[in-house]
Structures are given as C-alpha cells and as structure tokens.
Design a protein around this motif. Structure first.
Motif: not given
Length: 286
Positions: A253-278, A282-285
């Motif tokens: 999965x290629x995701x954005x990075x947050x910047x001066x006005x936002x923070x990127x937040x990636x929630x991850x579901x991990x099962x058996x060492x594998x990423x199964x859901x994301x 972007x959280x405004x600050x």
C-alpha cells in the motif's frame, strides 16, 4: 504551545523556565475496525517550529502535532509516530535546524527519517546536528562515504507489542538527489537495491510488517513496490491530488505523508505477521 514553552525555558527550572505540562489527550474518532497498530506520519517541517503564514505551502506546527500524538497514544496503545523527513531548513548551518530538533524531542517520535532536504548539509554537518539532539534517526539506504564520519542513525527501527511486529526502513536513492549539492552527494554512500530488498525480506520472514519511507517521486515509489517486499510505502512530500492510499505492484500500500496542517494516520489489522486490512485518514492539526 507545549513546544514553544519548552524552548523558551531553555531547559532551566525556576521563574523563567518551569517544565512544560504534557498536552491533554483529546478524544479520537474510532476507525472502522479495532487496529492492531496505528502509524502516524508527518513530513516537511522545513525548519519551522510553528506554522508560518506564508504564501503557498505552510510548514511547521510541532505543538499541534504533539497534542494529536498524545491523543492517539491515549486511544491506541500500539501507536508508532514517524516523521518521513525534510525537517531541515534549506541552509544547513541555520540555527533553526538545531532548535527544531530539540523541539522534536517533545513531540515523541518513534523514528525520524533523513529525507532529501537533510542532504543539503554535508555528512559532517548533519552528524553534528544529530549528536546535539539525540533522537531515533533513521538513515536507511544512505550513509557517509567517509567512515570517520558517523551518523547516530539506524538502518531499521523496530517495534513489537506482543505478537505484533513493525519494522520501519527508509529508501533514499541517488536519483532523488538531483538538486542536492554535488559535493554532498559525492560524499555519500548508497546501499544497493538488492541488499535493501534482502533486508526487507528477512524482516518479513521474522513476522514483521515492513514499512518503507520512500524519499522520491511517485514513479520512484511505484518502482520500489515492484522489487521490494514492503507492506506499506510512505511517500514523503505527497501531493494531495494523488490517492491517499492505493495498492501497488507486489501488494504494497502506498500512502501519503501528513504535512504542516495534517497528520497521516494508518490503522492496521495484522494477523499472523501479515497486514490484512488498512484504513487511512488525514487528521487536521490547523
């Protein structure tokens, strides 16, 4: 703001420098599923402690980030805070770089990647800056060619909570430094792509979810996804016009990075060492 208070006090107690209070945790909206880990991503501070009211892209805003980080850590115990780089002001000798890195200590980062912007400094200048402000720096694929110059930085930053393991790397190829000073580029050594891919493969075999910060454009990120066994690729300096999160070759999965006005937040579901859901937001600050 907490960061401003901390710097104004110059680390002295007494009437002029009382230690700052930690920011109060605010409520955080839940994700669509209970995450096994949450990745917070910022990028592009450009030497600015606070958001500057300039024309064009606005940088900075560390005190705002620190409050958001505290809120996320209170809501999600397994939170990893990553700065994807470009934290330096253009002039490597400018004093604001030193104060910015001091301020980063109060934001509570787990890893701070060296980006393209940091390569405006010579390897020796960058080493001095990092030694003055000890932080969890992530150098990734680049290092000083002169072995007498040592960066206090890791090749990989790992975190484990029970059976959940994260491994964070950074990829900075020579091609991303077209506008860096030629003498600086010549003073750097770059890890071979094959060795970097092998390192990621070993981490995956150990049950780690592999997160790679890509210091390059969108084409560089796509190429990286085609040969590197990464689960998540974080694009620094991402245009908001690009998709916030998308799947690439190899399943990363290629995701954005947050910047001066936002923070990127990636929630991850991990099962058996594998990423199964994301789930990405972007959280405004501001």
């Amino acid at each position: 703001a907490m960061v401003a208070m901390a710097l104004a006090g110059c680390d002295r107690t007494g009437e002029h420098g009382a230690p700052p209070s930690p920011p109060s945790a605010a409520s955080v909206a839940p994700f669509d599923f209970p995450p096994d880990a949450v990745l917070l991503v910022t990028c592009g501070s450009d030497g600015m402690l606070e958001a500057c009211n300039c024309a064009g892209t606005l940088e900075g805003g560390l005190s705002r980030r620190s409050g958001l980080f505290a809120s996320y850590r209170a809501a999600f115990a397994r939170t990893f805070a990553l700065d994807a780089g470009d934290f330096s002001w253009l002039d490597a000798a400018d004093l604001r770089n030193e104060y910015l890195l001091r301020a980063y200590r109060f934001v509570d980062y787990d890893a701070i990647a060296l980006g393209v912007g940091e390569m405006s400094a010579t390897p020796a200048q960058l080493a001095r800056q990092m030694r003055r402000a000890p932080l969890p720096y992530l150098a990734g694929t680049v290092s000083p060619a002169d072995r007498s110059v040592r960066w206090p930085a890791a090749r990989v930053v790992r975190r484990q909570w029970g059976d959940v393991r994260l491994a964070v790397l950074s990829y900075l190829p020579r091609e991303s430094l077209l506008f860096a000073p030629a003498e600086t580029v010549e003073a750097l050594a770059f890890q071979f792509d094959a060795d970097f891919a092998a390192q990621a493969a070993v981490l995956r075999s150990e049950g780690c979810v592999v997160i790679v910060v890509c210091q390059g454009d969108d084409e560089t990120a796509e190429k990286l996804a085609s040969w590197c066994p990464a689960d998540v690729i974080v694009r620094g300096r991402t245009s908001r016009s690009l998709p916030a999160v998308r799947s690439a070759a190899g399943g990363a999965r290629i995701v954005q990075a947050g910047g001066w006005d936002v923070v990127g937040a990636l929630a991850m579901r991990i099962e058996g060492g594998k990423l199964t859901q994301v789930q990405w937001r972007l959280e405004p600050v501001d």
